[in-house]
Design an enzyme around this catalytic site. Structure first.
Site, PDB file in Angstrom:
ATOM      1  N   HIS A   1       5.365  -7.974   1.968  1.00 41.38           N
ATOM      2  CA  HIS A   1       5.330  -9.570   0.824  1.00 41.38           C
ATOM      3  C   HIS A   1       4.191  -9.095   0.049  1.00 41.38           C
ATOM      4  O   HIS A   1       2.937  -9.310  -0.370  1.00 41.38           O
ATOM      5  CB  HIS A   1       4.317 -10.052   2.149  1.00 41.38           C
TER       6      HIS A   1
ATOM      7  N   GLU B   1      -3.639  -6.463   9.237  1.00 39.13           N
ATOM      8  CA  GLU B   1      -3.556  -8.040   8.778  1.00 39.13           C
ATOM      9  C   GLU B   1      -5.058  -8.167   7.985  1.00 39.13           C
ATOM     10  O   GLU B   1      -6.288  -7.970   8.540  1.00 39.13           O
ATOM     11  CB  GLU B   1      -3.222  -8.696   9.517  1.00 39.13           C
TER      12      GLU B   1
ATOM     13  N   GLU C   1       0.854 -11.158  -0.406  1.00 37.63           N
ATOM     14  CA  GLU C   1       0.473 -10.549   0.519  1.00 37.63           C
ATOM     15  C   GLU C   1      -0.806  -9.779  -0.976  1.00 37.63           C
ATOM     16  O   GLU C   1      -1.056  -8.500  -0.870  1.00 37.63           O
ATOM     17  CB  GLU C   1       0.195  -9.992   1.574  1.00 37.63           C
TER      18      GLU C   1
END
Length: 375
Positions: free
Chosen positions: A166, A335, A169
């Protein structure tokens, strides 16, 4: 006043720029996709004027909960980024800031430019421990590159790290830069010990097209790469197709896929507990990895994160689940927050590129702790 976005990753729609106290903007959609969240723009001609910048469609973005407790980042020189007052009323995101100079940049998170990406590839190219391998081309024709660190002895463990499936990010590539910099430090005992046991296969940017285009989640064809791993194609998702092909050629003993989460203000991991092959061995590896990562860097925690998949219900289109299942290996999605880390908040900077780098460097200690148990 003037707002511009014609630079690497620049993205915003200007609705009204008549008054500094009521600048009206919209966040634009990703290429060929309905995802929208990323913004990055330059404001000129507003020095020492109290500016109110309203994103009129913030409540309609892909992750509206990402705006709760969020503060945008700003920079005068694109080197030093700091947080600015930001609020969200459920419909509009509002930045209130008085620039101290005639030119200032605002962004969703600290950008990681394609130029810096190329410099990172150059750092690896110039290092005798590395080999940069061209895997092929992206949809837009950019190079998709993998950095191999180690002597490529086939008997050693094979550790894979990917980032920026992504593209918005950006903390993920800051993370890789920190990891790689420490891995190439010949005076670092952790690095030397790891490379005696493992080779590294690192893809710093899985989605360079989306990064340059200013997309949050998709590539130039509108594909969310982290939903393409089960059946990638060269037409829609060549980036996944090429990396997956190389994994099948080389093998995988440990896989880490670096991401950022819009809503949760924590650093955490998501594993493969929903995979059909998940067993007590993999569970023990996961727990050991998390334990040692928490010791290495207190920015990491395991209390808050995603809801665990039920046994046998994993989505195998995700990179971590696909790789963990096919190679029967330890596989994690890492994350990091777009906001701040609620456990260790930083009022001026929040979560940042520098903290992402430091997390990447400390990751080597967790790798070293489990490398002998990988097979």
């Amino acid at each position: 006043m003037k707002i511009s976005t014609q630079f690497d990753a620049g993205s915003v729609e200007v609705i009204n720029l008549d008054r500094a106290e009521d600048i009206q903007l919209k966040i634009r959609k990703d290429s060929h996709s309905d995802f929208l969240q990323w913004f990055y723009f330059r404001l000129q001609g507003a020095a020492n004027q109290p500016c109110t910048m309203r994103f009129l469609n913030a409540g309609e973005t892909s992750y509206p909960k990402g705006w709760e407790g969020y503060r945008a980042v700003a920079s005068y020189d694109r080197q030093h980024w700091f947080r600015v007052p930001t609020r969200f009323d459920g419909k509009e995101l509002v930045i209130e800031h008085t620039p101290q100079a005639g030119s200032i940049y605002y962004a969703y998170f600290e950008p990681y430019s394609h130029e810096r990406h190329l410099n990172l590839i150059g750092l690896a190219t110039d290092n005798p421990w590395c080999e940069v391998e061209d895997l092929g081309s992206t949809v837009d024709g950019r190079d998709l590159e993998m950095i191999v660190v180690g002597d490529q002895d086939p008997t050693k463990r094979k550790i894979w790290v990917t980032a920026r499936q992504h593209p918005g990010e950006t903390m993920a590539e800051w993370f890789v830069e920190g990891l790689l910099t420490r891995l190439l430090d010949e005076d670092d005992a952790t690095s030397r010990s790891l490379l005696a046991k493992a080779n590294f296969y690192i893809v710093p940017s899985m989605n360079p097209d989306g990064a340059v285009r200013g997309n949050l989640r998709t590539n130039a064809a509108g594909a969310n790469l982290n939903r393409e791993w089960l059946e990638p194609t060269m037409a829609r998702s060549p980036e996944v197709y090429l990396v997956r092909q190389k994994m099948h050629e080389v093998g995988v003993d440990l896989f880490l896929d670096a991401h950022g989460d819009e809503a949760l203000p924590y650093v955490f991991v998501a594993g493969c507990e929903g995979n059909p092959n998940y067993d007590t061995r993999l569970n023990a590896l996961e727990n050991a990895f998390k334990h040692h990562l928490a010791l290495a860097n207190p920015d990491f925690q395991d209390q808050f994160g995603y809801e665990r998949d039920k046994p046998g219900e994993a989505n195998l289109t995700l990179a971590t689940n696909y790789v963990g299942q096919h190679f029967n290996c330890l596989a994690y999605t890492l994350e990091m927050p777009f906001k701040d880390n609620a456990n260790l908040p930083d009022e001026e900077y929040g979560w940042s590129g520098e903290r992402s780098q430091k997390l990447g460097a400390s990751m080597l200690q967790a790798f070293l702790a489990v490398v002998d148990q990988l097979r």
